[in-house]
Design a protein around this motif. Sequence first.
Motif, PDB file in Angstrom:
ATOM      1  N   GLY A 133       0.800  -1.223   0.000  1.00 44.39           N
ATOM      2  CA  GLY A 133       0.000   0.000   0.000  1.00 44.39           C
ATOM      3  C   GLY A 133       0.827   1.266   0.000  1.00 44.39           C
ATOM      4  N   SER A 134       2.149   1.134   0.132  1.00 48.73           N
ATOM      5  CA  SER A 134       3.004   2.323   0.189  1.00 48.73           C
ATOM      6  C   SER A 134       3.026   3.067  -1.146  1.00 48.73           C
ATOM      7  N   ILE A 135       3.047   2.319  -2.239  1.00 49.04           N
ATOM      8  CA  ILE A 135       3.073   2.971  -3.550  1.00 49.04           C
ATOM      9  C   ILE A 135       1.786   3.744  -3.790  1.00 49.04           C
ATOM     10  N   SER A 136       0.641   3.151  -3.428  1.00 46.85           N
ATOM     11  CA  SER A 136      -0.636   3.854  -3.593  1.00 46.85           C
ATOM     12  C   SER A 136      -0.694   5.099  -2.718  1.00 46.85           C
ATOM     13  N   ALA A 137      -0.230   4.983  -1.477  1.00 47.66           N
ATOM     14  CA  ALA A 137      -0.218   6.139  -0.582  1.00 47.66           C
ATOM     15  C   ALA A 137       0.664   7.247  -1.142  1.00 47.66           C
ATOM     16  N   LEU A 138       1.779   6.850  -1.729  1.00 47.92           N
ATOM     17  CA  LEU A 138       2.683   7.828  -2.333  1.00 47.92           C
ATOM     18  C   LEU A 138       2.015   8.540  -3.503  1.00 47.92           C
TER      19      LEU A 138
ATOM     20  N   GLY B 228       7.536   8.210   4.866  1.00 51.72           N
ATOM     21  CA  GLY B 228       7.839   9.613   5.132  1.00 51.72           C
ATOM     22  C   GLY B 228       9.246   9.988   4.750  1.00 51.72           C
ATOM     23  N   GLY B 229      10.171   9.046   4.839  1.00 53.63           N
ATOM     24  CA  GLY B 229      11.555   9.300   4.430  1.00 53.63           C
ATOM     25  C   GLY B 229      11.701   9.472   2.937  1.00 53.63           C
ATOM     26  N   LEU B 230      10.848   8.804   2.160  1.00 51.32           N
ATOM     27  CA  LEU B 230      10.927   8.925   0.702  1.00 51.32           C
ATOM     28  C   LEU B 230      10.426  10.270   0.198  1.00 51.32           C
ATOM     29  N   THR B 231       9.535  10.894   0.931  1.00 54.84           N
ATOM     30  CA  THR B 231       8.952  12.148   0.463  1.00 54.84           C
ATOM     31  C   THR B 231       9.670  13.376   0.993  1.00 54.84           C
ATOM     32  N   LEU B 232      10.664  13.204   1.832  1.00 60.56           N
ATOM     33  CA  LEU B 232      11.406  14.357   2.348  1.00 60.56           C
ATOM     34  C   LEU B 232      12.220  15.007   1.241  1.00 60.56           C
TER      35      LEU B 232
ATOM     36  N   GLY C  17       9.487  20.833   1.674  1.00 49.76           N
ATOM     37  CA  GLY C  17      10.252  21.200   0.488  1.00 49.76           C
ATOM     38  C   GLY C  17       9.463  21.864  -0.609  1.00 49.76           C
ATOM     39  N   LEU C  18       8.137  22.007  -0.422  1.00 52.65           N
ATOM     40  CA  LEU C  18       7.319  22.546  -1.512  1.00 52.65           C
ATOM     41  C   LEU C  18       7.602  24.019  -1.797  1.00 52.65           C
ATOM     42  N   THR C  19       7.845  24.789  -0.748  1.00 54.04           N
ATOM     43  CA  THR C  19       8.162  26.209  -0.974  1.00 54.04           C
ATOM     44  C   THR C  19       9.422  26.348  -1.815  1.00 54.04           C
ATOM     45  N   PHE C  20      10.435  25.545  -1.514  1.00 54.03           N
ATOM     46  CA  PHE C  20      11.676  25.590  -2.284  1.00 54.03           C
ATOM     47  C   PHE C  20      11.468  25.060  -3.702  1.00 54.03           C
ATOM     48  N   ALA C  21      10.558  24.079  -3.857  1.00 54.85           N
ATOM     49  CA  ALA C  21      10.260  23.568  -5.189  1.00 54.85           C
ATOM     50  C   ALA C  21       9.598  24.644  -6.049  1.00 54.85           C
ATOM     51  N   MET C  22       8.712  25.433  -5.450  1.00 52.62           N
ATOM     52  CA  MET C  22       8.058  26.518  -6.183  1.00 52.62           C
ATOM     53  C   MET C  22       9.069  27.589  -6.574  1.00 52.62           C
ATOM     54  N   MET C  23       9.960  27.927  -5.652  1.00 47.96           N
ATOM     55  CA  MET C  23      10.991  28.918  -5.959  1.00 47.96           C
ATOM     56  C   MET C  23      11.966  28.368  -7.000  1.00 47.96           C
ATOM     57  N   GLY C  24      12.213  27.061  -6.945  1.00 50.72           N
ATOM     58  CA  GLY C  24      13.061  26.440  -7.954  1.00 50.72           C
ATOM     59  C   GLY C  24      12.447  26.511  -9.333  1.00 50.72           C
ATOM     60  N   SER C  25      11.123  26.393  -9.416  1.00 50.15           N
ATOM     61  CA  SER C  25      10.439  26.516 -10.695  1.00 50.15           C
ATOM     62  C   SER C  25      10.639  27.909 -11.292  1.00 50.15           C
ATOM     63  N   LEU C  26      10.587  28.916 -10.445  1.00 50.64           N
ATOM     64  CA  LEU C  26      10.864  30.286 -10.902  1.00 50.64           C
ATOM     65  C   LEU C  26      12.315  30.426 -11.344  1.00 50.64           C
ATOM     66  N   ALA C  27      13.220  29.815 -10.582  1.00 53.82           N
ATOM     67  CA  ALA C  27      14.645  29.919 -10.915  1.00 53.82           C
ATOM     68  C   ALA C  27      14.949  29.267 -12.258  1.00 53.82           C
TER      69      ALA C  27
ATOM     70  N   THR D 167      -5.672   6.376   4.854  1.00 54.67           N
ATOM     71  CA  THR D 167      -5.640   7.831   5.064  1.00 54.67           C
ATOM     72  C   THR D 167      -4.435   8.224   5.913  1.00 54.67           C
ATOM     73  N   HIS D 168      -4.168   7.493   6.979  1.00 53.70           N
ATOM     74  CA  HIS D 168      -3.028   7.796   7.846  1.00 53.70           C
ATOM     75  C   HIS D 168      -1.711   7.576   7.094  1.00 53.70           C
ATOM     76  N   ARG D 169      -1.642   6.527   6.283  1.00 51.01           N
ATOM     77  CA  ARG D 169      -0.419   6.265   5.527  1.00 51.01           C
ATOM     78  C   ARG D 169      -0.182   7.368   4.487  1.00 51.01           C
ATOM     79  N   CYS D 170      -1.244   7.795   3.838  1.00 51.13           N
ATOM     80  CA  CYS D 170      -1.126   8.878   2.858  1.00 51.13           C
ATOM     81  C   CYS D 170      -0.746  10.190   3.533  1.00 51.13           C
ATOM     82  N   ALA D 171      -1.311  10.440   4.734  1.00 48.40           N
ATOM     83  CA  ALA D 171      -0.980  11.668   5.469  1.00 48.40           C
ATOM     84  C   ALA D 171       0.486  11.680   5.871  1.00 48.40           C
ATOM     85  N   ASP D 172       1.012  10.528   6.250  1.00 50.69           N
ATOM     86  CA  ASP D 172       2.435  10.446   6.604  1.00 50.69           C
ATOM     87  C   ASP D 172       3.312  10.792   5.400  1.00 50.69           C
ATOM     88  N   ALA D 173       2.913  10.323   4.237  1.00 57.06           N
ATOM     89  CA  ALA D 173       3.678  10.638   3.030  1.00 57.06           C
ATOM     90  C   ALA D 173       3.582  12.120   2.691  1.00 57.06           C
ATOM     91  N   LEU D 174       2.396  12.690   2.863  1.00 60.38           N
ATOM     92  CA  LEU D 174       2.193  14.100   2.540  1.00 60.38           C
ATOM     93  C   LEU D 174       3.023  15.005   3.434  1.00 60.38           C
TER      94      LEU D 174
END
Length: 204
Positions: A53-58, A200-204, A153-163, A140-147
């Motif tokens: 279920g980890s792949i689906s949660a991801l 959670g380690g994979l999504t960091l 890192g999302l703020t930096f990803a958005m700024m990276g898109s601008l860069a 739901t809990h597994r998906c929340a852990d991934a989220l």
Amino acid sequence: VLHRAKCRPIIRIKHDALMNRTIRGAAPILLGQTLTAMIPLVDRLFAGSLDVGSISALDYADRIRWIPQQFIEFTLVPVAFASWSHGVAKGQRVEYGRQLGTSLRWVSTLAPPALMGLYLCRYVIIGLLFEYGEFNAADTHRCADALVGYLPGLTFAMMGSLAIRAHIIEGNLRWVMAMGAASLGLKIGLNWSLLGLGIGGLTL
């Protein structure tokens, strides 16, 4: 008939200077974007070694984390890109730098509150969107852990898109390719070292 007449078709394609420059310029951008697009595939490959279920949660967490990122990239980024291009084309480098700084400040101001709201409401949002059928509370809990791993890192990803778009405007196309390669290499290294933390380690 052509063979008996000893006629052989010869195809000659002539590229003018503009087309050659376009091809040379598109190649680093295409390669860089391709390398970046491989990051979700890398995450799924590593998630395959975790619990069922980890792949689906991801996948579900990835869909949700794109909501704020796509909002920024489809509203602020196109307007900023057009404005930057206009300034650079007219040689207004000072104005271009000011606009670039303003865009980065907008992202750094708007993104954190939106991501905090997404963090606080993650269980409610995931439940409303996906919790039906075979998708249960444990999913739901597994998906929340991934989220949770995605959010810092999302703020930096958005700024990276601008860069990236700023580098394209300035003609630093090899930097776009280098950033894609660096992102993919860093992601592989982090996944390898943080796999013990679970999904959670994979999504960091």
